[in-house]
Design a protein around this motif. Structure first.
Motif, PDB file in Angstrom:
ATOM      1  N   MET A 132       0.829  -1.204   0.000  1.00 36.56           N
ATOM      2  CA  MET A 132       0.000   0.000   0.000  1.00 36.56           C
ATOM      3  C   MET A 132       0.865   1.256   0.000  1.00 36.56           C
ATOM      4  N   ALA A 133       2.043   1.204   0.658  1.00 35.52           N
ATOM      5  CA  ALA A 133       2.953   2.348   0.619  1.00 35.52           C
ATOM      6  C   ALA A 133       3.464   2.595  -0.788  1.00 35.52           C
ATOM      7  N   ALA A 134       3.746   1.506  -1.528  1.00 31.99           N
ATOM      8  CA  ALA A 134       4.160   1.653  -2.929  1.00 31.99           C
ATOM      9  C   ALA A 134       3.030   2.242  -3.766  1.00 31.99           C
ATOM     10  N   MET A 135       1.796   1.817  -3.508  1.00 31.13           N
ATOM     11  CA  MET A 135       0.645   2.383  -4.203  1.00 31.13           C
ATOM     12  C   MET A 135       0.511   3.871  -3.895  1.00 31.13           C
ATOM     13  N   ALA A 136       0.684   4.218  -2.616  1.00 29.67           N
ATOM     14  CA  ALA A 136       0.552   5.620  -2.213  1.00 29.67           C
ATOM     15  C   ALA A 136       1.610   6.488  -2.874  1.00 29.67           C
ATOM     16  N   GLN A 137       2.858   5.998  -2.940  1.00 25.94           N
ATOM     17  CA  GLN A 137       3.919   6.769  -3.594  1.00 25.94           C
ATOM     18  C   GLN A 137       3.659   6.900  -5.092  1.00 25.94           C
ATOM     19  N   GLY A 138       3.089   5.847  -5.689  1.00 28.77           N
ATOM     20  CA  GLY A 138       2.786   5.897  -7.116  1.00 28.77           C
ATOM     21  C   GLY A 138       1.681   6.870  -7.469  1.00 28.77           C
ATOM     22  N   GLU A 139       0.801   7.185  -6.507  1.00 27.95           N
ATOM     23  CA  GLU A 139      -0.328   8.075  -6.770  1.00 27.95           C
ATOM     24  C   GLU A 139      -0.142   9.475  -6.197  1.00 27.95           C
ATOM     25  N   ALA A 183      -4.945   5.843   7.492  1.00 32.37           N
ATOM     26  CA  ALA A 183      -6.013   6.164   6.546  1.00 32.37           C
ATOM     27  C   ALA A 183      -5.485   6.473   5.151  1.00 32.37           C
ATOM     28  N   LEU A 184      -4.378   7.229   5.069  1.00 30.10           N
ATOM     29  CA  LEU A 184      -3.884   7.653   3.752  1.00 30.10           C
ATOM     30  C   LEU A 184      -3.513   6.450   2.896  1.00 30.10           C
ATOM     31  N   TYR A 235      -5.347   3.838  -6.267  1.00 33.09           N
ATOM     32  CA  TYR A 235      -4.450   3.164  -7.213  1.00 33.09           C
ATOM     33  C   TYR A 235      -5.220   2.152  -8.053  1.00 33.09           C
ATOM     34  N   ARG A 236      -6.025   1.322  -7.412  1.00 31.05           N
ATOM     35  CA  ARG A 236      -6.780   0.304  -8.158  1.00 31.05           C
ATOM     36  C   ARG A 236      -7.829   0.948  -9.066  1.00 31.05           C
ATOM     37  N   GLN A 245       2.610  -3.470 -13.027  1.00 30.72           N
ATOM     38  CA  GLN A 245       2.768  -2.059 -12.673  1.00 30.72           C
ATOM     39  C   GLN A 245       3.059  -1.888 -11.190  1.00 30.72           C
ATOM     40  N   LEU A 246       2.385  -2.683 -10.342  1.00 31.82           N
ATOM     41  CA  LEU A 246       2.637  -2.582  -8.908  1.00 31.82           C
ATOM     42  C   LEU A 246       4.016  -3.131  -8.555  1.00 31.82           C
ATOM     43  N   ALA A 247       4.481  -4.145  -9.273  1.00 28.77           N
ATOM     44  CA  ALA A 247       5.842  -4.643  -9.054  1.00 28.77           C
ATOM     45  C   ALA A 247       6.863  -3.553  -9.362  1.00 28.77           C
ATOM     46  N   GLN A 248       6.637  -2.785 -10.425  1.00 30.91           N
ATOM     47  CA  GLN A 248       7.531  -1.672 -10.745  1.00 30.91           C
ATOM     48  C   GLN A 248       7.492  -0.604  -9.664  1.00 30.91           C
TER      49      GLN A 248
END
Length: 318
Positions: free
Chosen positions: A126-133, A271-272, A280-281, A294-297
């Motif tokens: 989820m941290a990777a998702m947050a950084q990606g968005e 929460a964030l 992200y999804r 994409q999430l692996a990247q």
């Protein structure tokens, strides 16, 4: 009724996933491609090319120029992991392909790991998702609204009973009358200063913004946006306003997803991450089959996080 192509897309089936990432060697090769798509580049001297060798169960790359040795996971969110990469890839797959995500408890059962490990894996993803968005900006026509996650703690007293209630701003970008992208951001309060700072970061200049009649929302004009407030009243009339249909739909789906999948979330701290994982999804829903890669990247591009860092509360924009 016409079939919704987004909802009925095939995505990445479990047999296809196992065919691509079923072995450790396949996962290693996929992660090499995700981290160094143009070939290995030394993180110390930026020299291209390296020799590869195995030490125990770990593969290392050695730069011929500075002689620095680099593992596949060093400097990423996977740094220091003792789990097989195929376990990480399965976690990525499960979190991506489930529309509402998966809980740490369900992840524990699917992966065959302990709860603490599953929780840590989930929050790293989820941290990777947050950084990606984090850098996403909405444009053209945007509907937005104020909302809260969490609520009153039944055994709390005074201010402590509201420690798990978190305010945030939800926004949806429309294209040809349909939602294209969303963004969710924590705020300290719904004051004009907080809304102004949010608009500067979340919206592209010249965006036309539609909202309800909350007075603080007029601050988007300070950031160079055109603003159309709609006074909607209270009760069911507020959620049935057709000009705010999509933001109300997005918020309803978000809260249903969180309450149906995660039953004991510390929104005051995390929460964030939960908001950005849903974001992200949603923003990649048109390509379910490609979301795993994409999430692996995003995972290998994100900075490492120790467990104390993972457990730190999210920063709230005041």
């Amino acid at each position: 009724m016409a079939m919704n192509r987004v909802q009925f897309q095939s995505g990445l089936s479990l047999p296809r996933f196992l065919q691509r990432y079923g072995s450790e060697a396949q996962c290693i090769q996929a992660l090499v491609q995700a981290r160094w798509p143009q070939g290995f580049v030394c993180p110390r001297c930026q020299h291209a090319g390296a020799s590869r060798f195995q030490r125990g169960v770990q593969w290392l790359w050695q730069c011929p120029k500075c002689r620095a040795q680099t593992s596949l996971t060093a400097g990423t969110l996977l740094a220091g992991t003792k789990l097989p990469l195929r376990t990480w890839w399965l976690a990525i797959y499960l979190i991506c392909q489930a529309k509402n995500g998966v809980s740490a408890l369900e992840l524990m059962r699917c992966l065959g790991v302990c709860y603490r490990t599953a929780w840590r894996m989930k929050h790293k993803l989820m941290a990777a998702m947050a950084q990606g968005e984090a850098g996403r900006q909405l444009r053209e026509l945007v509907q937005f609204d104020d909302a809260y996650l969490g609520g009153e703690h039944p055994r709390g007293r005074g201010a402590g009973q509201w420690t798990n209630k978190v305010p945030f701003i939800a926004a949806v970008e429309l294209h040809q009358g349909r939602p294209r992208h969303v963004r969710f951001d924590l705020v300290g309060s719904f004051c004009r200063q907080a809304v102004h700072r949010w608009a500067q970061q979340a919206l592209c200049p010249g965006t036309h913004v539609v909202s309800d009649g909350l007075s603080a929302f007029t601050a988007v004009q300070w950031a160079g946006m055109s603003h159309e407030p709609i006074v909607v009243g209270t009760g069911r009339r507020s959620v049935q306003q057709p000009r705010l249909l999509w933001i109300n739909t997005v918020l309803g789906n978000l809260k249903t997803a969180l309450s149906g999948t995660h039953h004991a979330v510390k929104f005051g701290k995390y929460a964030l991450r939960y908001l950005r994982a849903h974001q992200y999804r949603f923003n990649r829903r048109f390509d379910l089959a490609g979301m795993t890669g994409q999430l692996a990247q995003a995972l290998v591009r994100a900075q490492p996080l120790s467990e104390p860092r993972i457990r730190e509360p999210a920063e709230i924009r005041r």
